[in-house]
Design a protein around this motif. Structure first.
Motif, mmCIF file in Angstrom:
data_model
loop_
_atom_site.group_PDB
_atom_site.id
_atom_site.type_symbol
_atom_site.label_atom_id
_atom_site.label_comp_id
_atom_site.label_asym_id
_atom_site.label_seq_id
_atom_site.Cartn_x
_atom_site.Cartn_y
_atom_site.Cartn_z
ATOM 1 N N VAL A 244 -7.588 -1.232 -5.677
ATOM 2 C CA VAL A 244 -7.733 -0.117 -4.745
ATOM 3 C C VAL A 244 -6.603 -0.174 -3.712
ATOM 4 C CG1 VAL A 244 -9.186 0.882 -2.925
ATOM 5 C CG2 VAL A 244 -10.223 0.057 -5.063
ATOM 6 N N ILE A 245 -5.894 0.942 -3.593
ATOM 7 C CA ILE A 245 -4.819 1.017 -2.595
ATOM 8 C C ILE A 245 -5.197 2.114 -1.583
ATOM 9 C CG2 ILE A 245 -2.347 1.331 -2.210
ATOM 10 C CD1 ILE A 245 -1.957 0.744 -5.237
ATOM 11 N N HIS A 246 -5.296 1.693 -0.338
ATOM 12 C CA HIS A 246 -5.671 2.651 0.711
ATOM 13 C C HIS A 246 -4.423 3.360 1.223
ATOM 14 C CE1 HIS A 246 -9.831 1.157 1.034
ATOM 15 N NE2 HIS A 246 -9.290 -0.019 0.721
ATOM 16 N N ARG B 163 3.620 2.007 -3.802
ATOM 17 C CA ARG B 163 4.219 3.247 -3.285
ATOM 18 C C ARG B 163 3.250 4.425 -3.397
ATOM 19 N NH1 ARG B 163 9.412 1.954 -2.850
ATOM 20 N NH2 ARG B 163 10.145 0.179 -4.048
ATOM 21 N N GLN B 164 1.990 4.143 -3.604
ATOM 22 C CA GLN B 164 1.010 5.201 -3.793
ATOM 23 C C GLN B 164 -0.322 4.694 -3.244
ATOM 24 O OE1 GLN B 164 1.326 3.410 -7.936
ATOM 25 N NE2 GLN B 164 0.069 5.257 -8.273
ATOM 26 N N HIS B 165 -1.292 5.560 -3.166
ATOM 27 C CA HIS B 165 -2.641 5.100 -2.818
ATOM 28 C C HIS B 165 -3.613 5.721 -3.802
ATOM 29 C CE1 HIS B 165 -4.077 8.925 -1.055
ATOM 30 N NE2 HIS B 165 -2.790 9.089 -0.713
ATOM 31 N N GLY B 166 -4.803 5.123 -3.864
ATOM 32 C CA GLY B 166 -5.792 5.633 -4.816
ATOM 33 C C GLY B 166 -6.563 4.497 -5.474
ATOM 34 N N GLU C 299 -7.176 -5.328 -3.401
ATOM 35 C CA GLU C 299 -7.199 -4.265 -2.408
ATOM 36 C C GLU C 299 -5.977 -4.424 -1.497
ATOM 37 O OE1 GLU C 299 -10.730 -4.375 -0.033
ATOM 38 O OE2 GLU C 299 -10.743 -2.215 0.228
ATOM 39 N N ALA C 300 -5.291 -3.317 -1.240
ATOM 40 C CA ALA C 300 -4.075 -3.394 -0.411
ATOM 41 C C ALA C 300 -3.836 -2.046 0.251
ATOM 42 C CB ALA C 300 -2.873 -3.786 -1.267
ATOM 43 N N LEU D 137 6.708 -2.251 3.719
ATOM 44 C CA LEU D 137 6.266 -2.058 5.095
ATOM 45 C C LEU D 137 5.441 -3.268 5.500
ATOM 46 C CD1 LEU D 137 5.270 1.692 4.715
ATOM 47 C CD2 LEU D 137 7.305 0.771 5.862
ATOM 48 N N PRO D 138 5.148 -3.408 6.786
ATOM 49 C CA PRO D 138 4.344 -4.556 7.232
ATOM 50 C C PRO D 138 2.999 -4.562 6.486
ATOM 51 C CG PRO D 138 5.150 -3.294 9.100
ATOM 52 C CD PRO D 138 5.509 -2.513 7.889
ATOM 53 N N PRO D 139 2.568 -5.738 6.081
ATOM 54 C CA PRO D 139 1.342 -5.803 5.286
ATOM 55 C C PRO D 139 0.145 -5.242 6.044
ATOM 56 C CG PRO D 139 2.238 -8.004 5.719
ATOM 57 C CD PRO D 139 3.183 -7.027 6.336
ATOM 58 N N GLY D 140 -0.660 -4.420 5.363
ATOM 59 C CA GLY D 140 -1.829 -3.811 5.961
ATOM 60 C C GLY D 140 -2.917 -4.838 6.234
#
Ligand SMILES: [Cu+2]
Lengths: 445, 433
Positions: free
Chosen positions: B188-190, B162-165, B106-107, B43-46
């Protein structure tokens, strides 16, 4: 008769002044030799001053000075020299002439025969005998000087042993103090319920061992001190030691030791003098034996109312080869003296070489102990104390480090003593006296 | 029957279908907010502060990135780092980008990330993305999923998140050595579409443990049990920065643990919290319960949330008492019940020159200690000496806060501080002392 008494009196006075003069001169010569060879405070300390010095802490030089003043061994060496001086004075004197009076009554007549004779050997070998006596006196002078040099270095060695024993006793005392403190702490921890019984027992074992060692070290120190006091000629003195000198390692330059030892050897000079004496003796032994009991002189006789004077000559007949034997004996004596000189020369070289080697090894070992082992052990204790301050280790770990440091200090002391012993031997050798052969270095040492 | 169908599918479906399978597995674990279709592609980069509120890593840093053709590009450099746990105790450690631990990555969920890893160490290494779902060949296990990155080499890792946490990264080659020397960091993945509002404060901690003998200058990776430096983001109290919150704010606290041998029960004073996530995913609200301590096992993360509703200075620490000590030794005699000053006294007989070294730590004196060591230090507090170091910091809750400024010590309302009891009070209440 009056004239005769006057001559006798004069001869007596002459012989006495001659002994005093020779004795004085010889003592002065020995004193001069000593001054050049040992460097105590003084080689001719007044006895009173020496006793005064005994009351102060005694360093090596003071010890030597005191011993030269007080030790009976020093006076004995000089007394022996005096005996030799007297012998030399005697050699200078002519033997008394022999006066022989013969009175015979033959029938109604009285025959009187008076002979005044002097032994012939006396006249003919006088000069050679004087030279031999001079050589013998020289030998005795060197012997006396050597005895004093030996005494000075024996005293130095005794002082060294006393200092070493005192320092060893001090280290043993420090070890005991450390073990005692640790045991007190172990007891406190144990009674608080924080230490197991076996740990306390182990602490007590170490303490008992340290107590025994310290006691033995104290005894050794006391005995060494007593021995030093005796050597100083003051067995009852309560001696205090100045131990500073042990800290400085002697630095010796031994490249020319053998040459120096030969050049200064008093024993070599004594032996050469004895060779001289034996050579002189060999030179006149035959003549002396030949002329033994032979004499020449004046004879006055009165017989039958007539009187007359003439010469008298008595000759021993060389029927049994006495002269030959005497010559052989003198030559053998000369050979003996030459062999002794040769053996002494070999000893000097061997001792110079072995001392050079022992010094190099001892200096090396001392350097390792002084510059590496002891500082490393000291640093280890300091590091350990910092770790203790940081609560990383306990007090018994510090004790373990301290034991290592004390071991190192004992080793350093042993090495310093060894080096100083060798330095004393080297100095004695250079001062002209051959030091005793040290115990053989064994494979396990 | 279903087995044969699955076999059929794995053999014939496209990458999109594989993505869909992954989506099911991730969704089942509650770790993804993406649709099945979204999971199949990047997806478009956060964008930070737009698509997500960046996490704060106290005493740490966040790794910057650049976007190239829709991919977030990061660059990690494994290297030796001079690291200070607290003033007075520094070591030569191994970390990333000049830091120990490495900076936080962080992403945003759905981002495609490309992470270059340059090895400037003398030893081969790899990086493992701990807890992150990715293709097997990107998992970073030396010898198993890739060959190690040799000194001087740069490797590329690339995968879609494909996940957050809260996740972690660490060396996975000669792990015992390299992790003991500090080679780890947070990842850290938001969530792309958060189901709950973002917290007001978001803090992340990584726990680890070290062996540094007082006076040594390098952590000892051979230590197995007696760790003596216990860190929060590689710092020990008193050098751990406090975290702050305004009264009433919701605080998220992410705690990961990559200690060699220990799990840490993290305890917060003055508040009860709820663990909302692990690195396995979001805990359904029905499965959460309130707590004041949570055990963070090694190799795990726990994310807690609470409302900072109790103003004050609150301790935040591991509850294992030896973990709030620094350079504590365990081989010394037990001095309880004996007069410790007697030890210093007798020590002067064991080592006479000890008298010149000053008092020891036994009597809390200022005696000489090994250089580069902080044995048994504590922390300065408003009422004196706080005896905690190591895994200890402060949560400062205030009605008023100026951002970026330490609010100082809490000013307690009158009568709210424990104080010596007055005789009249004791008499009144019948307390005999
Ligand atoms: Cu802990």
């Amino acid at each position: 008769m009056k004239t005769l008494a006057r001559i006798l009196a004069l001869a007596l006075v002459a012989s006495c002044t001659s002994v005093a003069r020779i004795t004085e001169r010889e003592r002065e010569l020995v004193s001069r030799e000593l001054r050049a060879r040992v460097e105590p405070l003084s080689t001719d300390l007044e006895q009173a001053r020496a006793r005064e010095l005994l009351g102060q802490p005694i360093g090596r030089k003071e010890a030597v000075a005191i011993a030269l003043a007080l030790a009976p061994e020093a006076r004995r060496a000089l007394a022996e020299l005096d005996v030799a001086s007297a012998a030399r004075a005697r050699a200078e004197l002519a033997r008394n002439p022999l006066a022989q009076l013969e009175v015979l009554r033959l029938g109604g007549d009285t025959d009187v025969d008076f002979d005044l004779t002097q032994p012939l050997a006396e006249l003919i070998t006088r000069r050679a005998r004087l030279e031999r006596a001079d050589a013998e006196l020289r030998a005795e002078r060197y012997r006396a000087a050597r005895a004093l040099v030996r005494l000075a270095h024996d005293v130095r060695r005794e002082w060294l042993e006393a200092v070493g024993a005192a320092q060893a006793a001090k280290l043993a005392e420090e070890r005991f103090e450390a073990e005692a403190a640790a045991t007190r702490l172990a007891e406190e921890l144990h009674s608080a319920g924080n230490l197991v019984e076996s740990a306390l027992s182990l602490s007590r074992v170490a303490l008992a061992k340290a107590r025994e060692t310290a006691s033995a070290a104290r005894l050794r120190s006391a005995l060494a001190l007593a021995s030093l006091a005796r050597r100083l000629g003051a067995p009852d003195a309560r001696i205090e030691l100045d131990t500073d000198e042990l800290r400085e390692a002697p630095e010796l330059e031994l490249d020319a030791l053998a040459e120096q030892a030969e050049a200064s050897s008093l024993e070599l000079r004594e032996a050469r003098s004895r060779v001289d004496a034996a050579a002189h003796a060999a030179g006149f032994a035959g003549r002396e034996a030949l002329l033994e009991r032979s004499s020449a002189g004046l004879s006055v006789a009165r017989d039958d109312g007539r009187s007359g004077a003439g010469l008298t000559l008595g000759l021993a007949l060389p029927l049994f080869g006495g002269a030959e034997v005497a010559r052989a004996q003198a030559r053998a004596q000369l050979e003996l003296e030459l062999e002794q000189l040769e053996a002494l020369t070999l000893d000097l070289r061997e001792r110079s070489l072995s001392l050079t080697q022992r010094y190099a090894a001892a200096a090396d070992r001392h350097r390792a102990a002084a510059e590496e082992l002891e500082p490393a052990a000291r640093r280890f204790v300091d590091d350990t104390l910092r770790q203790y301050n940081a609560m990383q280790i306990g007090v018994f770990d510090v004790l373990a480090a301290r034991r290592i440091e004390l071991d190192a200090q004992e080793q350093l002391l042993a090495r310093a003593l060894e080096l100083q012993r060798i330095a004393a031997d080297v100095d004695e050798l250079r001062a002209g006296s051959l030091p005793d052969e040290p115990a053989l270095v064994t494979a396990l040492e | 029957m279903s087995l044969s169908r699955r076999n059929f599918l794995t053999k014939t479906t496209s990458a999109a279908l594989a993505g869909a399978a992954l989506a099911r597995s991730v969704a089942a674990r509650g770790a993804s907010t993406l649709t099945v279709a979204e999971l199949a592609s990047a997806l478009p980069p956060g964008v930070p502060n737009v698509d997500y509120k960046p996490v704060v890593t106290p005493d740490g840093a966040t790794l910057p990135f650049r976007v190239v053709d829709g991919v977030k590009v990061f660059h990690l450099i494994a290297e030796e780092v001079e690291h200070e746990f607290a003033p007075g105790l520094a070591v030569r450690a191994w970390g990333y980008n000049g830091r120990v631990h490495g900076p936080t990555l962080e992403a945003l969920e759905g981002d495609r990330v490309r992470i270059y890893v340059t090895n400037r160490l003398d030893a081969p290494t790899t990086v493992h993305w701990h807890g992150i779902l990715l293709p097997s060949g990107m998992d970073g296990i030396g010898g198993l999923t890739q060959r190690p990155i040799l000194p001087g080499e740069t490797f590329r890792y690339e995968f879609t998140l494909r996940q957050h946490g809260t996740f972690m990264y660490h060396s996975h080659h000669d792990e015992m050595t390299q992790m003991a020397l500090g080679m780890m960091g947070l990842f850290v993945i938001h969530p792309r579409r958060p189901s709950e509002p973002a917290p007001d404060r978001d803090y992340a901690y990584l726990l680890s443990e070290w062996r540094v003998d007082p006076g040594a200058r390098r952590p000892d990776p051979n230590e197995m049990s007696d760790f003596n430096v216990l860190t929060l983001n590689a710092k020990i109290a008193p050098a751990t920065s406090p975290i702050v919150a305004r009264t009433g704010e919701r605080v998220r606290l992410r705690v990961g643990n990559l200690s060699a041998m220990d799990h840490h029960p993290i305890h917060i004073h003055g508040h009860a919290f709820t663990v909302v996530e692990t690195d396995g995913g979001v805990i359904p609200p029905a499965g959460r319960w309130p707590e004041v301590s949570v055990l963070v096992p090694t190799g795990s993360t726990r994310t807690m949330e609470f409302v900072a509703d109790n103003p004050g200075d609150w301790a935040l620490h591991c509850h294992m008492t030896h973990h709030v000590m620094t350079q504590m030794s365990h081989g010394i005699p037990n001095l309880i019940g004996v007069d410790a000053s007697r030890f210093d006294e007798e020590l002067e007989r064991i080592v006479p020159r000890y008298a010149d070294m000053g008092e020891s730590a036994h009597s809390h004196g200022g005696g000489a200690i090994p250089p580069n060591s902080l044995p048994m230090v504590g922390t300065r507090g408003p009422f004196g000496y706080v005896t905690m170091s190591g895994m200890f910091t402060l949560l400062k809750v205030r009605d008023e806060l100026r951002e970026g400024v330490d609010p100082g010590w809490y000013e307690h309302p009158a009568g709210t501080v424990a104080s010596p009891a007055a005789a009249t009070e004791l008499a009144r209440d019948g307390v005999v002392t």
